[in-house]
Design a protein around this motif. Structure first.
Motif, PDB file in Angstrom:
ATOM      1  N   THR A   1     -34.517  61.272 -10.508  1.00 30.97           N
ATOM      2  CA  THR A   1     -34.523  59.860 -10.910  1.00 30.97           C
ATOM      3  C   THR A   1     -33.194  59.413 -11.494  1.00 30.97           C
TER       4      THR A   1
ATOM      5  N   GLN B   1     -38.835  51.782  -9.226  1.00 31.18           N
ATOM      6  CA  GLN B   1     -38.224  53.108  -9.278  1.00 31.18           C
ATOM      7  C   GLN B   1     -38.093  53.652  -7.864  1.00 31.18           C
ATOM      8  N   ARG B   2     -36.887  54.064  -7.505  1.00 28.72           N
ATOM      9  CA  ARG B   2     -36.611  54.635  -6.180  1.00 28.72           C
ATOM     10  C   ARG B   2     -36.984  56.111  -6.188  1.00 28.72           C
ATOM     11  N   TYR B   3     -37.671  56.543  -5.133  1.00 28.24           N
ATOM     12  CA  TYR B   3     -38.016  57.944  -4.951  1.00 28.24           C
ATOM     13  C   TYR B   3     -37.492  58.388  -3.586  1.00 28.24           C
TER      14      TYR B   3
ATOM     15  N   GLU C   1     -40.106  52.888  -3.002  1.00 33.77           N
ATOM     16  CA  GLU C   1     -40.030  52.394  -4.377  1.00 33.77           C
ATOM     17  C   GLU C   1     -41.420  52.102  -4.901  1.00 33.77           C
TER      18      GLU C   1
ATOM     19  N   ASP D   1     -29.008  50.574   1.777  1.00 33.38           N
ATOM     20  CA  ASP D   1     -30.345  50.822   2.315  1.00 33.38           C
ATOM     21  C   ASP D   1     -30.504  50.408   3.775  1.00 33.38           C
TER      22      ASP D   1
END
Length: 160
Positions: A94, A79-81, A75, A48
């Motif tokens: 996802t 949950q990462r988007y 996030e 990241d």
């Protein structure tokens, strides 16, 4: 990818036999580097906030592009988007694919295929890459680790 291809075609038309064109991570190259060796192109580890190398491929007369979720994302509740949208759902994927690199003859096709395979994910995308003989390299999140999944066509590429 399209702009990279246009510049490469301009260089080809001028008879230039050795070049590397890169715009925004999409790359196309011809011939060899100044040491008369194939071009050494790094594929980043999907981190990241750091830029580190996952692997290096040695290429000539090819193009390469990577799509990933590690530069533009947010996030919510853990949950990462990513910024890439799966048009089948209207949402970012996802699954655990962090990045997909594709090597082809054109930067535009490498760019489009890398994005499509990232959206499809490690199962559906990998099956597609194998079926279509695409040189694809998936980097998958497994907790804090990154696992590699390389298509048969990618495994034939020279790596270090």
């Amino acid at each position: 990818g399209y702009a990279v291809d246009q510049l490469a075609e301009l260089l080809d038309a001028q008879g230039i036999g050795n070049y590397l064109v890169e715009i925004g991570g999409e790359v196309r190259l011809r011939g060899q580097n100044a040491n008369d060796e194939n071009w050494a192109i790094a594929i980043e580890k999907p981190a990241d906030f750091a830029r580190t190398v996952q692997t290096v491929v040695h290429l000539t007369d090819q193009a390469m592009a990577t799509s990933g979720d590690y530069r533009n994302f947010f996030e919510i509740n853990g949950q990462r988007y990513a910024h890439t949208i799966d048009t089948r759902t209207g949402w970012p994927p996802t699954h655990n694919a962090a990045a997909v690199t594709v090597i082809t003859k054109s930067a535009a096709s490498a760019d489009g295929l890398a994005t499509a395979l990232l959206v499809l994910g490690p199962e559906e995308g990998f099956e597609f890459a194998e079926r279509e003989n695409i040189a694809a390299y998936f980097l998958l999140r497994h907790g804090s680790d990154i696992k590699e999944l390389a298509s048969t066509a990618f495994k034939g590429m020279s790596r270090q």
